[in-house]
Enzyme design. Structure first.
Site, short mmCIF file in Angstrom:
data_model
loop_
_atom_site.label_atom_id
_atom_site.label_comp_id
_atom_site.label_asym_id
_atom_site.label_seq_id
_atom_site.Cartn_x
_atom_site.Cartn_y
_atom_site.Cartn_z
N ASP A 47 1.51 -0.82 -0.02
CA ASP A 47 0.44 0.26 -0.08
C ASP A 47 0.91 1.45 0.05
O ASP A 47 2.28 1.19 0.51
CB ASP A 47 -1.16 -0.04 1.12
CG ASP A 47 -0.33 -0.35 2.96
OD1 ASP A 47 1.29 -0.60 2.79
OD2 ASP A 47 -1.29 -0.63 3.57
N ASP A 63 -7.16 -2.69 14.64
CA ASP A 63 -8.72 -3.45 13.90
C ASP A 63 -9.18 -3.77 13.19
O ASP A 63 -9.76 -4.52 12.57
CB ASP A 63 -9.57 -2.36 13.75
CG ASP A 63 -8.81 -1.97 12.46
OD1 ASP A 63 -7.77 -2.33 11.80
OD2 ASP A 63 -8.72 0.04 11.11
N HIS A 113 -7.23 -4.85 9.74
CA HIS A 113 -7.01 -5.35 9.06
C HIS A 113 -5.52 -5.48 8.72
O HIS A 113 -5.58 -5.46 9.38
CB HIS A 113 -7.28 -3.00 8.88
CG HIS A 113 -5.66 -2.27 9.24
ND1 HIS A 113 -6.19 -1.23 9.38
CD2 HIS A 113 -4.46 -2.86 8.81
CE1 HIS A 113 -4.86 -0.57 9.72
NE2 HIS A 113 -3.59 -1.72 9.87
N GLU A 136 -9.25 -1.87 5.84
CA GLU A 136 -10.53 -1.91 6.92
C GLU A 136 -11.80 -2.27 7.23
O GLU A 136 -11.59 -3.07 5.87
CB GLU A 136 -10.79 0.15 6.31
CG GLU A 136 -9.12 1.02 6.31
CD GLU A 136 -8.57 0.82 7.55
OE1 GLU A 136 -8.46 -0.09 8.88
OE2 GLU A 136 -7.64 1.77 7.70
P1 PGA Z 1 2.25 -1.26 12.65
O1 PGA Z 1 1.41 -1.33 11.62
O2 PGA Z 1 3.03 -2.56 12.07
O3 PGA Z 1 3.25 -0.09 12.78
O4 PGA Z 1 1.73 -1.79 14.44
C1 PGA Z 1 0.67 -2.91 11.34
C2 PGA Z 1 -0.69 -2.80 10.08
O5 PGA Z 1 -0.83 -1.89 10.49
O6 PGA Z 1 -0.95 -3.52 9.57
#
Ligand code: PGA
Length: 262
Positions: A67, A136, A138, A143
């Site tokens: 992304d 959450d 995702h 999302e």
């Molecule tokens: P993080 O993010 O590794 O910074 O916890 C993970 C994600 O949002 O996929």
């Protein structure tokens, strides 16, 4: 789904680097799907260290990132293009012409998203997709509520994600509202998935995606449909799992299981 619980986050990054390097050794021109965020950073450091020691070479590897924020210039310190170049690509022997990220600055984002899917297909598809998970549930920027068949497209970020990522920006207001992201369906099309989660803030999302129902409310739960997923967890991230003892027993039996699989 293979769930591996390791002592701490360092062990998670070492094991993740072992798996990535094994894939590259077996197939030096493989296609890797890569992720950004705080979780994979230590794994990337491991890959950089191993490449500098001559233990692995990424010179023939092709990479596709999950992304990118919409509207951030590449050189912006929080763009994922910048993150990947500064934390991995420029520190090891990657061929930068074969390191792809979605284009969050394209005039025609819809066409750029279709082109990204086409590029992945033309490269032969993703052999190993590295993933983190959001608090959450995702994966990439899919999302809660994302279609489980989705492909690369533009998504609006959830408030929780913008809150979680505000630590990298000056404030929440500076976190972009939109991102280009590979879809859940794009991720399911990869041949192997390697998901990393560390820290207690991920414990609820980890329990939900491994042991809960398959639901768009927890996009990572779609991985239950994939035939080759390895999840590497530290103890805090694994702390809410109900079948913890079973996963640990499976790991003890791994040698026997592998013999049966051949
Ligand atoms: P993080 O993010 O590794 O910074 O916890 C993970 C994600 O949002 O996929």
């Amino acid at each position: 789904m293979r769930v591996v619980i390791l002592e701490d986050s360092q062990a998670v990054s070492q094991r993740a680097a072992d798996i990535i390097c094994q894939t590259v050794h077996q197939q030096p021109d493989c296609v890797l799907g890569l992720a950004t965020g705080g979780t994979p950073l230590a794994t990337y450091q491991q890959l950089v260290d191993r490449a500098s020691q001559g233990l692995v070479s990424f010179s023939q590897v092709t990479t596709f990132n999950l992304d990118e924020y919409v509207g951030l210039p590449r050189q912006h310190r929080q763009s994922y293009w910048h993150f990947m170049h500064k934390n991995l690509f420029e520190l090891a022997d990657f061929n930068l012409a074969r390191c792809f990220l979605p284009d969050g600055l394209a005039d025609d984002l819809a066409t750029a998203c279709d082109d990204y899917e086409r590029q992945i297909a033309e490269a032969g598809g993703i052999e190993l997709q590295l993933l983190g998970i959001g608090t959450d549930g995702h994966i990439a920027f899919n999302e809660p509520g994302s279609s489980l068949g989705s492909r690369t497209r533009v998504k609006a970020l959830a408030e929780q994600t913008r809150l979680d990522n505000a630590r990298f920006f000056g404030s929440m207001e500076e976190v972009p509202e939109l991102a280009v992201t590979m879809g859940v369906g794009s991720i399911l099309a990869s041949r192997q998935v390697l998901l990393l989660a560390t820290g207690s803030s991920k414990a609820d999302a980890v329990e939900a995606f491994i042991e809960g129902p398959i639901t768009a409310a927890v996009p990572a739960s779609a991985l239950q449909l994939h035939r080759s997923v390895t999840v590497l967890l530290d103890r805090p991230a694994a702390s809410r799992l109900r079948r913890l003892a079973y996963y640990e027993r499976v790991e003890q039996l791994q040698r026997q299981l592998e013999q049966c699989a051949r």
